[in-house]
Design a protein around this motif. Sequence first.
Motif, mmCIF file in Angstrom:
data_model
loop_
_atom_site.group_PDB
_atom_site.id
_atom_site.type_symbol
_atom_site.label_atom_id
_atom_site.label_comp_id
_atom_site.label_asym_id
_atom_site.label_seq_id
_atom_site.Cartn_x
_atom_site.Cartn_y
_atom_site.Cartn_z
ATOM 1 N N SER A 70 9.645 11.537 -11.408
ATOM 2 C CA SER A 70 8.856 10.399 -10.931
ATOM 3 C C SER A 70 9.537 9.797 -9.704
ATOM 4 O O SER A 70 10.642 10.195 -9.311
ATOM 5 N N PHE A 93 -5.868 5.167 -9.091
ATOM 6 C CA PHE A 93 -5.059 4.972 -7.882
ATOM 7 C C PHE A 93 -5.652 5.775 -6.732
ATOM 8 O O PHE A 93 -4.961 6.595 -6.116
ATOM 9 N N ARG A 96 -3.778 6.432 -3.401
ATOM 10 C CA ARG A 96 -2.411 6.976 -3.417
ATOM 11 C C ARG A 96 -2.350 8.489 -3.181
ATOM 12 O O ARG A 96 -1.274 9.086 -3.328
ATOM 13 N N PHE A 108 4.765 8.078 -7.891
ATOM 14 C CA PHE A 108 4.494 7.039 -8.878
ATOM 15 C C PHE A 108 5.734 6.753 -9.721
ATOM 16 O O PHE A 108 6.489 7.662 -10.057
ATOM 17 N N GLU A 112 4.049 3.238 -13.825
ATOM 18 C CA GLU A 112 2.708 3.533 -13.331
ATOM 19 C C GLU A 112 2.130 4.774 -14.007
ATOM 20 O O GLU A 112 0.948 4.808 -14.373
#
Length: 333
Positions: A70, A93, A96, A108, A112
């Motif tokens: 991540s 999202f 993104r 992320f 998230e």
Amino acid sequence: MATKAIILPFLSIICLFGCNITPNKESKMEKKIVIAHRGASGYLPEHTLEAKAMAHAMNADFIEQDVVLSKDDVPIVIHDIYLDDVTDVASKFSERKRKDNRYYVIDFTFNELQTLKVTERFNPKTGQQVYKNRFPKWKASFRLHSLQEEIELIQGLNASTGKNIGIYPEIKAPEFHQKEGKKISEIVLKILSDYGYHSKKDNCILQCFDAKELQRIRKELKSELFLMQLIEFPEETKHLDFFATYADGIGPWYTQILDKKVEGRWQFTDLVAEAHQLGLKVHPYTFRADALGEFTSFEKMVHTLLIDAEVDGVFTDFPDLVLKFLEKQNHEF
């Protein structure tokens, strides 16, 4: 149907397949082993804790974890560096995505990622489920999780059931992570060590497609774990001598073992024999009962590779079916 009726609690799943199992004292690497590919992914969405609990209940020898980092360096268990083919990231999202219109795990934070809903694998362009007869898309509630959480689940189930089921993590896309400034191999090895996986005696097999990185793990990072070199392309099968200098086995695509049929029987390439001469175990991927390829039945597929070709173990979305096959073979002999 209510979601509670769709997903059994972990304990119910375990008891469904039998709680009172005596641990197998035989060394797993000395017998045919069954690796639950992304968990019991033929029955539940891949790489969910539910799929891993079901694979454990089915008594797979090892359960696989694909690992991606991540944004905040938490190792996430997911098959790809992308999110948009197994989660609802595009709706939650939408802003993104990168220039290639894909959503990357690495963009992320862990917090998230935990807000995303996980589902059966689908084509992000068409929305169509890849394996149409598997768990229905967007039904029930599944989430992403960390490598630590999965290890704790498997070790906890080992403790509560008396089993000794191993883990089979894969370091995904190390070159991609390195370009993003991430030390994925170091992070994964540290976590494995923290949870008691240090050497070939421990119930852990570490795999990677990147030969350069797997060699670095052995030589530079001085890992003593059982290492498997995954093989994707046919030309890579010519480098077994090199692989044997740092790895303990290879994981080829099963078609690389098949040659041609003669009078209805499969003939094989020299891959397995040459690997065995070098002391390398062979664990081909991926055996799917709903994607038989060149075979007329799943049992025929398993028999051809596991028995006739003499491979040492298989990656499968259906660990229960391979285990039933092996049990039948044992009874016959």
